[in-house]
Design a protein around this motif. Structure first.
Motif, mmCIF file in Angstrom:
data_model
loop_
_atom_site.group_PDB
_atom_site.id
_atom_site.type_symbol
_atom_site.label_atom_id
_atom_site.label_comp_id
_atom_site.label_asym_id
_atom_site.label_seq_id
_atom_site.Cartn_x
_atom_site.Cartn_y
_atom_site.Cartn_z
ATOM 1 N N LEU A 82 -21.768 52.096 13.977
ATOM 2 C CA LEU A 82 -23.089 52.622 13.614
ATOM 3 C C LEU A 82 -24.124 51.512 13.464
ATOM 4 C CD1 LEU A 82 -22.089 55.395 11.043
ATOM 5 C CD2 LEU A 82 -22.815 55.689 13.421
ATOM 6 N N LEU A 83 -23.688 50.335 13.080
ATOM 7 C CA LEU A 83 -24.608 49.199 12.985
ATOM 8 C C LEU A 83 -24.966 48.676 14.371
ATOM 9 C CD1 LEU A 83 -26.111 46.881 11.516
ATOM 10 C CD2 LEU A 83 -23.928 45.634 11.493
ATOM 11 N N VAL A 84 -23.976 48.564 15.237
ATOM 12 C CA VAL A 84 -24.178 47.899 16.530
ATOM 13 C C VAL A 84 -24.848 48.815 17.550
ATOM 14 C CG1 VAL A 84 -22.996 46.909 18.529
ATOM 15 C CG2 VAL A 84 -22.290 46.277 16.213
ATOM 16 N N PHE A 85 -24.240 49.964 17.821
ATOM 17 C CA PHE A 85 -24.698 50.764 18.959
ATOM 18 C C PHE A 85 -26.123 51.286 18.814
ATOM 19 C CE2 PHE A 85 -25.194 54.850 21.108
ATOM 20 C CZ PHE A 85 -25.069 54.424 22.431
ATOM 21 N N PRO A 86 -26.456 52.041 17.759
ATOM 22 C CA PRO A 86 -27.831 52.571 17.690
ATOM 23 C C PRO A 86 -28.875 51.465 17.598
ATOM 24 C CG PRO A 86 -26.388 53.667 16.106
ATOM 25 C CD PRO A 86 -25.654 52.469 16.608
ATOM 26 N N THR A 87 -28.581 50.406 16.845
ATOM 27 C CA THR A 87 -29.558 49.326 16.666
ATOM 28 C C THR A 87 -29.902 48.668 17.987
ATOM 29 O OG1 THR A 87 -28.690 48.895 14.446
ATOM 30 C CG2 THR A 87 -30.051 47.179 15.450
ATOM 31 N N ILE A 88 -28.872 48.236 18.719
ATOM 32 C CA ILE A 88 -29.123 47.540 19.980
ATOM 33 C C ILE A 88 -29.712 48.481 21.016
ATOM 34 C CG2 ILE A 88 -28.032 46.338 21.920
ATOM 35 C CD1 ILE A 88 -26.082 45.101 19.975
ATOM 36 N N TYR A 89 -29.188 49.684 21.113
ATOM 37 C CA TYR A 89 -29.657 50.617 22.146
ATOM 38 C C TYR A 89 -31.129 50.972 21.937
ATOM 39 C CZ TYR A 89 -29.749 54.442 25.469
ATOM 40 O OH TYR A 89 -30.065 55.253 26.532
ATOM 41 N N ILE A 90 -31.494 51.326 20.716
ATOM 42 C CA ILE A 90 -32.878 51.740 20.442
ATOM 43 C C ILE A 90 -33.840 50.569 20.596
ATOM 44 C CG2 ILE A 90 -34.449 52.575 18.643
ATOM 45 C CD1 ILE A 90 -32.080 54.257 17.586
ATOM 46 N N LEU A 91 -33.480 49.409 20.038
ATOM 47 C CA LEU A 91 -34.367 48.249 20.163
ATOM 48 C C LEU A 91 -34.478 47.792 21.617
ATOM 49 C CD1 LEU A 91 -33.532 46.152 16.979
ATOM 50 C CD2 LEU A 91 -35.520 47.598 17.429
ATOM 51 N N ASN A 92 -33.440 48.036 22.418
ATOM 52 C CA ASN A 92 -33.513 47.681 23.834
ATOM 53 C C ASN A 92 -34.544 48.546 24.562
ATOM 54 O OD1 ASN A 92 -32.281 46.226 26.244
ATOM 55 N ND2 ASN A 92 -32.013 48.357 26.844
ATOM 56 N N ILE A 93 -34.688 49.810 24.167
ATOM 57 C CA ILE A 93 -35.730 50.663 24.743
ATOM 58 C C ILE A 93 -37.110 50.095 24.412
ATOM 59 C CG2 ILE A 93 -36.752 52.968 24.775
ATOM 60 C CD1 ILE A 93 -34.011 52.823 26.106
ATOM 61 N N PHE A 94 -37.289 49.656 23.166
ATOM 62 C CA PHE A 94 -38.551 49.019 22.786
ATOM 63 C C PHE A 94 -38.757 47.725 23.572
ATOM 64 C CE2 PHE A 94 -38.127 51.759 19.042
ATOM 65 C CZ PHE A 94 -39.445 52.190 18.876
ATOM 66 N N ARG A 95 -37.690 46.991 23.794
ATOM 67 C CA ARG A 95 -37.775 45.755 24.585
ATOM 68 C C ARG A 95 -38.248 46.052 26.000
ATOM 69 N NH1 ARG A 95 -34.020 44.166 28.247
ATOM 70 N NH2 ARG A 95 -33.927 41.973 28.859
ATOM 71 N N ASN A 96 -37.631 47.027 26.652
ATOM 72 C CA ASN A 96 -38.044 47.397 28.006
ATOM 73 C C ASN A 96 -39.507 47.839 28.032
ATOM 74 O OD1 ASN A 96 -35.468 46.900 28.961
ATOM 75 N ND2 ASN A 96 -34.837 49.036 28.912
ATOM 76 N N THR A 97 -39.889 48.602 27.023
ATOM 77 C CA THR A 97 -41.269 49.083 26.942
ATOM 78 C C THR A 97 -42.240 47.919 26.826
ATOM 79 O OG1 THR A 97 -40.529 51.123 25.871
ATOM 80 C CG2 THR A 97 -42.856 50.548 25.641
ATOM 81 N N PHE A 98 -41.916 46.963 25.990
ATOM 82 C CA PHE A 98 -42.785 45.799 25.801
ATOM 83 C C PHE A 98 -42.889 44.972 27.077
ATOM 84 C CE2 PHE A 98 -42.889 41.205 24.806
ATOM 85 C CZ PHE A 98 -44.190 41.128 24.336
ATOM 86 N N VAL A 99 -41.751 44.700 27.713
ATOM 87 C CA VAL A 99 -41.755 43.868 28.919
ATOM 88 C C VAL A 99 -42.553 44.528 30.038
ATOM 89 C CG1 VAL A 99 -40.316 42.930 30.765
ATOM 90 C CG2 VAL A 99 -39.598 42.680 28.383
ATOM 91 N N ILE A 100 -42.318 45.812 30.269
ATOM 92 C CA ILE A 100 -43.021 46.509 31.348
ATOM 93 C C ILE A 100 -44.514 46.602 31.047
ATOM 94 C CG2 ILE A 100 -43.243 48.719 32.552
ATOM 95 C CD1 ILE A 100 -40.202 49.041 32.204
ATOM 96 N N SER A 101 -44.856 46.878 29.780
ATOM 97 C CA SER A 101 -46.270 46.938 29.405
ATOM 98 C C SER A 101 -46.948 45.590 29.617
ATOM 99 C CB SER A 101 -46.408 47.364 27.939
ATOM 100 O OG SER A 101 -45.858 48.640 27.719
ATOM 101 N N ALA A 102 -46.272 44.523 29.190
ATOM 102 C CA ALA A 102 -46.849 43.184 29.319
ATOM 103 C C ALA A 102 -46.981 42.764 30.775
ATOM 104 C CB ALA A 102 -45.986 42.177 28.559
ATOM 105 N N TYR A 103 -45.972 43.073 31.579
ATOM 106 C CA TYR A 103 -45.992 42.678 32.985
ATOM 107 C C TYR A 103 -47.025 43.473 33.775
ATOM 108 C CZ TYR A 103 -44.244 42.072 37.779
ATOM 109 O OH TYR A 103 -44.142 41.821 39.122
ATOM 110 N N THR A 104 -46.980 44.789 33.643
ATOM 111 C CA THR A 104 -47.906 45.616 34.432
ATOM 112 C C THR A 104 -49.341 45.531 33.918
ATOM 113 O OG1 THR A 104 -47.432 47.584 33.076
ATOM 114 C CG2 THR A 104 -46.061 47.218 35.037
ATOM 115 N N GLY A 105 -49.498 45.124 32.663
ATOM 116 C CA GLY A 105 -50.838 44.950 32.109
ATOM 117 C C GLY A 105 -51.326 43.524 32.149
ATOM 118 N N GLN A 106 -50.450 42.607 32.611
ATOM 119 C CA GLN A 106 -50.789 41.186 32.713
ATOM 120 C C GLN A 106 -51.327 40.637 31.392
ATOM 121 O OE1 GLN A 106 -50.399 38.944 35.786
ATOM 122 N NE2 GLN A 106 -48.865 40.559 35.528
ATOM 123 N N TRP A 107 -50.497 40.769 30.350
ATOM 124 C CA TRP A 107 -50.896 40.337 29.021
ATOM 125 C C TRP A 107 -50.834 38.822 28.838
ATOM 126 C CZ3 TRP A 107 -47.955 44.223 25.291
ATOM 127 C CH2 TRP A 107 -48.460 45.513 25.512
#
Length: 275
Positions: free
Chosen positions: A174-199
């Protein structure tokens, strides 16, 4: 060749799980050597995208491999436990890596959730194909490495390095799976937003690779998210130490082993007369 190194390592560590065999230590050695070989074979790719984290890990794998092989040959309990952690990690990772429908299912789930999160954040994307997202003319491909499954497998492998109760197993999951999986979605969101928005179009002499706009991907993915992921894994490891106190003692034993072995190696090199 690179894919074969991963496959060899996977097979070797899974074979290590076979109990009561005299070849277990040799299976583990093959597994660790294959992992180190994979890291070095990937160096041209990591240099091409200006990723500094994995080349450093590859360099550090040399002394690690030296100590690990020596300890395995004498069947050191601590390194056998470490190899067990690696074997458990491969047991979790292998189905997603080598059963294509399962791996594609996980990627598709991450693509859908990342797309939803991007829309929620105000950065909607279009789909070029089932796993390629595009916005403002910039495309990002979601692959298995973008799902967080490797980190999840590694941390659950760490949790499996020592004997645990059922309660500890459940809490660790419960500590490992939900934490890493959910934060990884936020990570992907940040990277794609930064790249496609040229931040972050900064320092192209360091961050550029000749591809237009790559600098923003470099700073978001290769620097900010790599360092953030490292801090996250350290925090999760600390949480595992609290849930499973035996892991703390195990980590301390490993640290002492590698420190002692590397100290001896350095002294030998210093004392060796020049030829």
């Amino acid at each position: 060749m690179i894919e074969y190194l991963v496959l060899i390592s996977c097979i070797a560590f899974l074979a290590f799980l076979i109990p009561n065999t005299t070849f277990r230590k040799y299976f583990a050695i093959v597994g660790w050597v294959s992992i180190a070989g994979y890291l070095f074979s990937e160096l041209p790719y990591y240099f091409s995208i200006n990723n500094f984290m994995y080349p450093i890990i590859a360099l550090l794998s040399i002394p690690f491999l030296y100590v690990t092989i020596r300890a395995l040959l004498r069947e050191d309990r601590r390194i056998l436990q470490l190899s067990m952690a690696a074997a458990v990690a491969f047991l979790i990772y292998a189905p997603f890596a080598y059963i294509t429908p399962l791996g594609d299912w996980l990627i598709a789930a991450v693509v859908a959730q990342t797309s939803w999160m991007l829309s929620l954040a105000g950065y909607p994307v279009s789909h070029v194909s089932w796993n390629i997202l595009t916005r403002n003319g910039f495309q990002t491909e979601i692959i298995l490495a973008c799902t967080g499954i490797q980190s999840i497998a590694i941390m659950l492998g760490v949790a499996g390095a020592v004997k645990t109760t059922l309660r500890q197993k459940v809490l660790a999951f419960l500590l490992v799976f939900p934490t890493i999986y959910i934060l990884n979605i936020f990570r992907n969101t940040f990277v794609i937003s930064a790249y496609t928005g040229q931040w972050f179009p900064y320092l192209p002499e360091i961050a550029g690779n000749g591809e237009f706009g790559y600098e923003s991907f470099f700073w978001a993915h290769n620097v900010m998210c790599e360092l953030g992921a490292l801090l996250l894994l350290v925090a999760i490891a600390y949480g595992l130490f609290i849930i499973i106190p035996g892991l703390g003692a195990f980590a301390d034993d490993l640290f002492k082993l590698y420190r002692e072995e590397l100290t001896v190696l350095v002294r030998r090199v210093k004392d060796e007369p020049p030829r």
